[in-house]
Design a protein around this motif. Structure first.
Motif, PDB file in Angstrom:
ATOM      1  N   ARG A  41      -5.183 -11.110   3.970  1.00 38.38           N
ATOM      2  CA  ARG A  41      -4.091 -10.614   4.817  1.00 38.38           C
ATOM      3  C   ARG A  41      -4.624 -10.145   6.171  1.00 38.38           C
ATOM      4  NH1 ARG A  41       0.389  -7.074   1.747  1.00 38.38           N
ATOM      5  NH2 ARG A  41       1.068  -6.972   3.922  1.00 38.38           N
ATOM      6  N   PHE A  42      -5.799  -9.538   6.160  1.00 39.63           N
ATOM      7  CA  PHE A  42      -6.452  -9.106   7.397  1.00 39.63           C
ATOM      8  C   PHE A  42      -6.733 -10.305   8.303  1.00 39.63           C
ATOM      9  CE2 PHE A  42     -10.721  -8.198   9.363  1.00 39.63           C
ATOM     10  CZ  PHE A  42     -10.301  -7.262  10.299  1.00 39.63           C
ATOM     11  N   ARG A  60      -8.684  -1.109  12.619  1.00 37.60           N
ATOM     12  CA  ARG A  60      -7.743   0.005  12.789  1.00 37.60           C
ATOM     13  C   ARG A  60      -6.339  -0.500  13.076  1.00 37.60           C
ATOM     14  NH1 ARG A  60     -11.355   1.605  15.790  1.00 37.60           N
ATOM     15  NH2 ARG A  60     -12.774   3.235  15.445  1.00 37.60           N
ATOM     16  N   LEU A  61      -6.239  -1.518  13.910  1.00 45.85           N
ATOM     17  CA  LEU A  61      -4.943  -2.104  14.254  1.00 45.85           C
ATOM     18  C   LEU A  61      -4.243  -2.641  13.002  1.00 45.85           C
ATOM     19  CD1 LEU A  61      -3.018  -2.941  16.576  1.00 45.85           C
ATOM     20  CD2 LEU A  61      -4.270  -5.103  16.669  1.00 45.85           C
ATOM     21  N   LEU A  77      -3.076   1.412   0.903  1.00 44.43           N
ATOM     22  CA  LEU A  77      -3.837   1.534   2.139  1.00 44.43           C
ATOM     23  C   LEU A  77      -5.308   1.793   1.820  1.00 44.43           C
ATOM     24  CD1 LEU A  77      -3.700   1.576   5.222  1.00 44.43           C
ATOM     25  CD2 LEU A  77      -3.357   4.041   5.065  1.00 44.43           C
ATOM     26  N   ASN A  78      -5.563   2.613   0.816  1.00 43.86           N
ATOM     27  CA  ASN A  78      -6.952   2.855   0.395  1.00 43.86           C
ATOM     28  C   ASN A  78      -7.602   1.575  -0.114  1.00 43.86           C
ATOM     29  OD1 ASN A  78      -6.904   5.544   1.105  1.00 43.86           O
ATOM     30  ND2 ASN A  78      -6.378   6.259  -0.951  1.00 43.86           N
ATOM     31  N   GLN A  79      -6.849   0.763  -0.867  1.00 43.76           N
ATOM     32  CA  GLN A  79      -7.386  -0.520  -1.344  1.00 43.76           C
ATOM     33  C   GLN A  79      -7.768  -1.409  -0.170  1.00 43.76           C
ATOM     34  OE1 GLN A  79      -4.288  -2.223  -3.739  1.00 43.76           O
ATOM     35  NE2 GLN A  79      -5.024  -1.259  -5.616  1.00 43.76           N
ATOM     36  N   ALA A  80      -6.872  -1.508   0.799  1.00 39.06           N
ATOM     37  CA  ALA A  80      -7.139  -2.349   1.971  1.00 39.06           C
ATOM     38  C   ALA A  80      -8.356  -1.842   2.730  1.00 39.06           C
ATOM     39  CB  ALA A  80      -5.911  -2.387   2.874  1.00 39.06           C
ATOM     40  N   THR A  81      -8.445  -0.536   2.895  1.00 35.32           N
ATOM     41  CA  THR A  81      -9.577   0.069   3.600  1.00 35.32           C
ATOM     42  C   THR A  81     -10.887  -0.214   2.871  1.00 35.32           C
ATOM     43  OG1 THR A  81      -8.125   1.809   4.449  1.00 35.32           O
ATOM     44  CG2 THR A  81     -10.490   2.240   4.518  1.00 35.32           C
ATOM     45  N   PRO A  98     -16.368   3.642  10.482  1.00 35.29           N
ATOM     46  CA  PRO A  98     -15.175   4.110   9.765  1.00 35.29           C
ATOM     47  C   PRO A  98     -13.899   3.637  10.454  1.00 35.29           C
ATOM     48  CG  PRO A  98     -16.685   5.929  10.247  1.00 35.29           C
ATOM     49  CD  PRO A  98     -17.214   4.712  10.941  1.00 35.29           C
ATOM     50  N   ALA A  99     -12.989   3.119   9.660  1.00 33.96           N
ATOM     51  CA  ALA A  99     -11.685   2.710  10.172  1.00 33.96           C
ATOM     52  C   ALA A  99     -10.705   3.839   9.958  1.00 33.96           C
ATOM     53  CB  ALA A  99     -11.214   1.455   9.447  1.00 33.96           C
ATOM     54  N   ALA A 100      -9.855   4.040  10.927  1.00 31.06           N
ATOM     55  CA  ALA A 100      -8.831   5.096  10.770  1.00 31.06           C
ATOM     56  C   ALA A 100      -7.836   4.700   9.705  1.00 31.06           C
ATOM     57  CB  ALA A 100      -8.124   5.308  12.112  1.00 31.06           C
ATOM     58  N   ALA A 101      -7.533   5.607   8.841  1.00 37.87           N
ATOM     59  CA  ALA A 101      -6.576   5.309   7.774  1.00 37.87           C
ATOM     60  C   ALA A 101      -5.244   5.937   8.024  1.00 37.87           C
ATOM     61  CB  ALA A 101      -7.133   5.789   6.451  1.00 37.87           C
TER      62      ALA A 101
END
Length: 101
Positions: A41-42, A60-61, A77-81, A98-101
């Motif tokens: 999906r990303f 982040r986007l 969202l945690n899974q995707a991160t 680190p990506a912003a969650a």
């Protein structure tokens, strides 16, 4: 386009590398499939761009999009991160910012 095709289109051999990495880390099959899902999906979100060319801002986007537009749950969202962190730290072997969650 099937999800695994998106990954292969963005970077040939990426599905095999991702699968190999998940098995080396002894992740279960369901985790492997979940990671494939979120990473695909990303890649689709970024128009099949090779993920090795995408930066932390691109991550982040995507995560912001999942939060604001798709309105995924915190767990999703945690899974995707985690999937993106795994992709960049274990498969593409670039330093993880680190990506912003």
């Amino acid at each position: 386009m099937e999800i695994s095709q998106a990954l292969e289109h963005s970077q040939p051999g990426l599905v095999k590398r991702l699968t190999t990495a998940t098995r080396q880390h002894q992740l279960n099959y369901r985790s492997e499939q979940t990671y494939l899902h979120w990473i695909s999906r990303f890649v689709l979100f970024h128009d099949l761009t090779d993920p090795a060319l995408l930066k932390a801002d691109d991550r982040r986007l995507y995560l912001d999009y999942l939060t604001a537009q798709v309105k995924v749950s915190r767990a999703r969202l945690n899974q995707a991160t985690q999937a993106l962190a795994f992709l960049y730290s274990e498969v593409l072997t670039t330093p993880e910012t680190p990506a912003a969650a």
